[in-house]
Enzyme design. Structure first.
Site, PDB file in Angstrom:
ATOM      1  N   ARG A   5     -32.350 -50.556 -23.156  1.00  0.00           N
ATOM      2  CA  ARG A   5     -33.389 -51.479 -22.672  1.00  0.00           C
ATOM      3  C   ARG A   5     -34.665 -50.747 -22.286  1.00  0.00           C
ATOM      4  NH1 ARG A   5     -29.523 -55.277 -22.050  1.00  0.00           N
ATOM      5  NH2 ARG A   5     -30.260 -57.400 -21.749  1.00  0.00           N
ATOM      6  N   ASP A   8     -20.510 -48.876 -17.347  1.00  0.00           N
ATOM      7  CA  ASP A   8     -21.739 -49.243 -16.641  1.00  0.00           C
ATOM      8  C   ASP A   8     -22.404 -50.501 -17.175  1.00  0.00           C
ATOM      9  OD1 ASP A   8     -22.625 -48.434 -19.099  1.00  0.00           O
ATOM     10  OD2 ASP A   8     -23.186 -46.433 -18.418  1.00  0.00           O
ATOM     11  N   GLU A  51     -27.943 -49.648 -16.327  1.00  0.00           N
ATOM     12  CA  GLU A  51     -26.608 -49.039 -16.252  1.00  0.00           C
ATOM     13  C   GLU A  51     -26.431 -48.117 -15.059  1.00  0.00           C
ATOM     14  OE1 GLU A  51     -28.442 -49.267 -19.000  1.00  0.00           O
ATOM     15  OE2 GLU A  51     -27.239 -50.284 -20.511  1.00  0.00           O
ATOM     16  N   GLU A  55     -14.287 -43.971 -16.424  1.00  0.00           N
ATOM     17  CA  GLU A  55     -15.595 -43.329 -16.650  1.00  0.00           C
ATOM     18  C   GLU A  55     -16.450 -43.413 -15.382  1.00  0.00           C
ATOM     19  OE1 GLU A  55     -18.994 -44.399 -19.498  1.00  0.00           O
ATOM     20  OE2 GLU A  55     -17.708 -43.206 -20.792  1.00  0.00           O
ATOM     21  N   HIS A 104     -30.481 -48.484 -28.743  1.00  0.00           N
ATOM     22  CA  HIS A 104     -30.448 -49.850 -28.209  1.00  0.00           C
ATOM     23  C   HIS A 104     -30.847 -49.952 -26.739  1.00  0.00           C
ATOM     24  CE1 HIS A 104     -26.873 -49.254 -25.715  1.00  0.00           C
ATOM     25  NE2 HIS A 104     -26.457 -48.445 -26.670  1.00  0.00           N
ATOM     26  N   HIS A 150     -28.444 -52.096 -34.068  1.00  0.00           N
ATOM     27  CA  HIS A 150     -27.832 -52.917 -33.017  1.00  0.00           C
ATOM     28  C   HIS A 150     -28.305 -54.369 -33.158  1.00  0.00           C
ATOM     29  CE1 HIS A 150     -26.839 -54.233 -28.931  1.00  0.00           C
ATOM     30  NE2 HIS A 150     -26.130 -53.111 -28.781  1.00  0.00           N
TER      31      HIS A 150
END
Ligand code: UD1
Ligand code: UDP
Length: 377
Positions: free
Chosen positions: A214, A95, A131, A117, A212, A244
């Protein structure tokens, strides 16, 4: 059949590494690899560890990149590779912006797309962001959908996707199984890792943290760090947090949380190190997708720093719990696991809802139109 696998970030590389090896070993497939460089250092770590060689290397990453700038660079650069190679199909994973841009670039050229996936859905287009949109886009243009679980298959079916769906298990478990085998059979490697992390305090419980996403930038991360500060007051705990490299994460974590005697902020570690650390961990706090899949196989409890997940199977199995990003909730849930042996034992059941280590061979069988035995948890 000429197939190009395209990926660009750390988790895609971990999850595609065993598939790239399986594709290269398959006589019916002429396989090549294109890495976009959406990540730089974190991708290089995985490429080196799995000894992956790419025929096509793009270099799109820019510091603190914007989604649109990244997408624009990706679609142009991937298109040039597709023009040159003229593949029969491309494989993308998951994604990320790399997956969405590469799938769309292939679709625009009338090239078949295989989605490794496929079918994961949180049901909330804003979370994980972006994503959830990326995975819907990729599924909608895919000819081959490799769904890790029956639930993922059903989610794709509910959207009436036009491609064919196979239930394969998640390739992350293939990567994990191979890595555990290395750790278990290589005493020198085990010694090296024990020496590298000799600073771990054997008397304190290890809380392993990653984050991590967003949608957690800003307030979410400040709350997570405040909760970790609260937990770090405990004398029986040590926190290890491989931070990260995204500056929106790194700068906040370093300034709000900072180093203290029992808080170790370290650079992203190699996958083999991370698996070793997961095994040593008492408890894991994360917003990562991959870690939610790996930890149940290792029998490790996970508190997920998100409100929704596209990976409900381990939540249903009772080894993973969603706690969001409220400081109080994180501290309460983590403290319960640290203080109450019965609660802890309830989370520790080893569960394998995501795969059996044979996802890659199933995907190759599907591509080669051989008889196919689907994955059942
Ligand atoms: C990306 C994916 C996310 C995936 C995550 C895995 C998108 C939109 N997001 O998020 O789905 O879960 O990777 O980690 O595709 N950086 C470096 N070196 C690196 C990697 C990143 O310096 O090796 C820094 C750069 O400043 C870069 C920034 O991190 O601009 C953000 O990278 P990006 O790939 O856009 O987003 P991630 O947050 O890493
Ligand atoms: N991981 C790693 N080193 C680290 C932290 C995580 O190798 O320092 C691995 C972890 O085991 C998992 C993957 O990276 O397989 C998860 O990547 P990330 O959290 O970046 O992305 P997501 O899974 O959320 O897409």
């Amino acid at each position: 059949m000429r197939i190009v696998s395209i990926f660009g970030t750390r988790p895609e590389a971990i999850k595609m590494a065993p598939l790239v090896a399986a594709l290269r070993a398959e006589p019916q497939i002429n396989s090549s690899l294109c890495i976009t460089g959406q990540h730089r250092e974190m991708l290089a770590q995985v490429m080196a560890l799995f000894d992956l060689q790419a025929e096509h290397q793009l270099d799109v990453m820019q510091p603190n990149q914007s989604l649109n700038g990244l997408f624009a660079r990706l679609i142009t650069a991937v298109d040039a590779v597709l023009e040159r190679v003229q593949p029969d199909g491309v494989l993308v994973h998951g994604d990320t912006t790399t997956a969405a841009a590469a799938a769309l670039a292939a679709f625009h050229r009338g090239i078949r797309v295989g989605h490794v996936e496929a079918g994961l859905r949180s049901g909330d287009i804003q979370s994980p962001y972006p994503e959830e949109m990326n995975r819907r886009l990729v599924d909608s243009v895919s000819t081959w959908l490799f769904a890790p679980t029956l639930g993922a298959r059903d989610a794709a079916l509910a959207e009436k996707v036009s491609g064919r769906i196979w239930v394969t298990g998640n390739t992350v478990i293939d990567a994990l199984v191979a890595t555990l085998a290395k750790l278990d059979h290589d005493a020198a490697l085990e010694r090296t890792l024990a020496e590298r992390y000799a600073w771990l305090d054997g008397r304190r419980k290890l809380l392993l943290v990653t984050g991590h996403r967003r949608e957690n930038f800003g307030e979410g991360f400040r709350n997570i760090c405040a909760a970790l500060q609260d937990l770090a007051q405990r004398g029986d705990l040590q926190i290890v947090y491989p931070v990260h490299l995204n500056p929106n994460v790194r700068d906040v974590v370093r300034s709000v949380l900072g180093e203290r005697a029992n808080v170790h902020l370290i650079a992203p570690v190699d996958y083999i190190d991370f698996v070793w650390l997961m095994r040593r961990a008492y408890l894991i706090l994360t917003d990562s997708g991959g870690v939610q899949e790996e930890a149940p196989s290792l029998g490790k409890p996970v508190l997920v720093l998100r409100d929704v997940t596209e990976r409900p199977e381990a939540v249903a199995a009772g080894t993973v719990r969603l706690v969001g990003t409220s400081r109080e909730r994180i501290v309460t849930e983590a403290s319960r696991l640290l203080d109450d042996p019965a609660t802890y034992a309830g989370f520790c059941r080893s569960a394998n809802p995501y795969g059996d280590g044979r996802a890659c061979s199933r995907i190759v069988d599907a591509l080669c139109e051989r008889p196919f035995a689907q994955f059942h948890a």
